[in-house]
Design an enzyme around this catalytic site. Structure first.
Site, PDB file in Angstrom:
ATOM      1  N   GLU A   1       0.835  -1.208   0.000  1.00 50.36           N
ATOM      2  CA  GLU A   1       0.000   0.000   0.000  1.00 50.36           C
ATOM      3  C   GLU A   1       0.869   1.256   0.000  1.00 50.36           C
ATOM      4  O   GLU A   1       0.788   2.101   0.891  1.00 50.36           O
ATOM      5  CB  GLU A   1      -0.968  -0.041   1.179  1.00 50.36           C
TER       6      GLU A   1
ATOM      7  N   GLU B   1      -4.166  -8.997  -0.653  1.00 50.22           N
ATOM      8  CA  GLU B   1      -4.842  -8.776   0.631  1.00 50.22           C
ATOM      9  C   GLU B   1      -6.338  -8.734   0.350  1.00 50.22           C
ATOM     10  O   GLU B   1      -6.810  -7.925  -0.449  1.00 50.22           O
ATOM     11  CB  GLU B   1      -4.354  -7.471   1.262  1.00 50.22           C
TER      12      GLU B   1
END
Length: 598
Positions: free
Chosen positions: A386, A464
């Site tokens: 991220e 994820e």
């Protein structure tokens, strides 16, 4: 010689602004054994800001008496210290290290004095520095390395395997040096042993020492070895021995697994030529009430529990794994998505590693890859999670730099690079997909079909997924009523409680990845609950796991088990909820099974 140095330490803790002289003069020390997470001892103050210090007396004569007679080099290996570490010997600062998860080596050879030496390991904990509970202190093993001047370089062997019909080649590149500068001859010998300790093959070559690091390259062959696989993780051992003349001066033994991995943009992932769908979970490094202090037995219990659920791969989120994780995944047959950085140059919290990334990333990445690259379980290099930097040109530059740095160290491609991205739906971040080997999507399965058509060469997976929340044994009816928060400050494990960024429910997570052949798999967030990120309530731990922090499965554990395990090998059925609700109350009854008929 390598041995643990986890005993005979003492500990103290002071406020952040405490000068180092106060630590030198301190007379109140608490005995501790390592690994040690000092933060977990006060559950009411889990994120205390402090300077902590570990102290150990090292007697040079005693150390040399216990080591080999020709010892001339003395090093300490720290597997993990959280974080901002400075090391002092006899009140002299000799070493610094910023990252809280990467392994580092401290050379004491020229620093130790005769008699007793006082070693101090100082680390700082500033709040906030992490998005989850990281713990603090020397929370992983410490090792003492002693060797002669002619020795193997720590983590300086690089091995890989290649299949040629029934024969497998084992490539062994070995770094060595003679720091005494003796221009002498020697040899390096490699021996491969099977699980029973039987010698399978051996090979050696002549070398010439110098006072700079040299690399010896050899190729061994093994006929029809047993393969390392998630079903049968057959392990061999390879012992590397260094000789100066006829004198053995150093040796190292490590795991060896014969396996072949391949990714296809349309067909997914293949292990030893067999198609395998990755059913993985993301795991932080905390071990429930033990905190961050590494404990092999506790970690083994976690991994065995996840295997029972049907998990075949672990994402070590979002940091470098300890040696125990690597060895256990080798042993248990779990593929490892090993990860490095949760941030690059743009920070996520005030005091996180992003402040040091620019100056330190190359050292940390080098430590990480050299530690992990030989393990057969390692098949994915995660260079970031991220990462907001990827919105910008600088992020693309860093992606290239990190990818290339990994490839320089893993030049025969034992594993493939990736980014776990929640920004990949935007054009700027998509540019990174042309650099990395595998393209990871965090909570963006809605993009899979579009991107598979737009970028047909991309190897796509869910890095994820899920982010449903559930409390063990708590049910809020009806199932059709989907909410995040409830008056009892618990999360329903009936299957109707999720976050606004996560999947609608666990069934959606399963189907989105099971029914897309081109998507090679997924990693649930998360397998186990962990300390920190207590969405949606202000508690100590998360609710994302399929297993709680005490190690007890929640009902969703059995839903994934029903999909990820084979009823022919181990049939299962699970019913929920329990039966002591109010008389006349309408409840949802759910049944999970891996069998086609119950």
């Amino acid at each position: 010689m390598k041995k643990r140095l986890n005993d005979n330490w003492t500990f103290c803790k002071f406020p952040l602004d405490t000068p180092i002289e106060t630590l030198f003069q301190n007379t109140s020390w608490t005995p501790v054994d390592l690994p040690h997470d000092w933060m977990i001892y006060d559950a009411e103050n889990l994120y205390e800001q402090a300077v902590s210090c570990y102290r150990r007396i090292i007697n040079k004569k005693q150390l040399l008496d216990e080591a080999d007679p020709d010892t001339q080099k003395i090093e300490l290996v720290f597997e993990g210290v959280y974080m901002d570490t400075a090391i002092y010997l006899n009140q002299k600062k000799i070493f610094t290290w910023k990252h809280g998860y990467s392994e580092f080596v401290v050379d004491l050879t020229d620093e130790l004095e005769d008699g007793d030496n006082e070693l101090l390991v100082r680390n700082e904990y500033h709040l906030p520095n992490s998005r989850w509970y990281p713990g603090s202190g020397i929370y992983r093993d410490v090792w003492l390395l002693t060797s002669s001047a002619a020795h193997l370089v720590h983590n300086g062997t690089y091995l890989s395997t290649k299949q040629l019909g029934k024969t497998w080649e084992v490539f062994m590149d070995t770094e060595f040096i003679d720091e005494a500068g003796a221009a002498s001859d020697g040899r390096i010998c490699h021996e491969i042993f099977d699980a029973d300790g039987t010698l399978v093959t051996t090979h050696e070559s002549s070398i010439h020492f110098s006072d700079s690091v040299q690399v010896d390259k050899q190729v061994l062959t093994v006929i029809e070895p047993k393969l390392w696989d998630i079903e049968e993780p057959n392990l061999y051992q390879i012992r590397t021995s260094l000789y100066a003349g006829d004198t053995l001066t150093d040796s190292v033994t490590q795991n060896l697994g014969f396996r072949d991995i391949a990714f296809d943009a349309d067909k997914g992932f293949f292990l030893n030529g067999r198609h395998v769908k990755i059913n993985g979970t993301c795991e932080h490094h905390v071990l429930g009430s033990l905190g961050a202090a590494m404990n092999k037995a506790a970690l083994r219990r976690q991994l065995l529990t996840l295997k029972e659920m049907g998990v075949n791969s672990i994402r070590n989120a979002h940091n470098m794994p300890p040696e125990h994780m690597l060895n256990l995944c080798d042993e248990l047959g779990l593929l490892l998505y090993t990860e490095s950085f949760d941030m690059w140059e743009r920070t996520k919290t005030d005091y996180d590693y992003g402040n040091d990334f620019k100056d330190w990333w190359k050292k940390d990445l080098t430590s990480w890859v050299r530690q992990d690259r030989n393990h057969p379980c390692v098949f994915i290099w995660g260079i970031g999670n991220e990462i907001y930097d990827t919105h910008f040109d600088r992020g693309l530059e860093l992606t290239k730099e990190l990818h290339n740095a990994v490839r320089e160290l893993d030049y025969r491609k034992n594993a493939y690079t990736t980014l776990g991205s929640n920004y990949i739906e935007w054009e700027a971040a998509q540019r990174t997909g042309e650099v990395i080997d595998l393209v990871g999507y965090n909570y963006l399965d809605k993009c899979y079909d579009e991107h598979h058509e737009k970028y047909p060469d991309w190897k796509i997976f869910g890095s994820e997924t899920s982010a449903t929340v559930q409390s063990r044994g708590i049910y809020h009816f009806p199932l059709s009523n989907r909410l995040l928060t409830f008056d009892d400050l618990q999360c329903s494990t009936l299957g109707n409680c999720t976050t606004n960024w996560g999947a609608k429910n666990s069934e959606h997570t399963i189907i989105a990845h099971r029914d897309r052949e081109f998507c090679f798999g997924q990693y649930l967030w998360s397998g186990f609950d962990y300390l920190g990120e207590p969405t949606p309530y202000f508690t100590k731990n998360s609710y994302f796991g399929q297993v709680d922090t005490a190690g007890f499965p929640k009902d969703t554990f059995y839903l994934y088990q029903a999909e990820w395990t084979d009823y022919k090998k181990k049939p299962m059925v699970h019913l929920l909820p329990y039966w002591d609700f109010n008389e006349g109350q309408l409840i949802d009854v759910r049944i999970f099974s891996n069998a086609p008929k119950v």
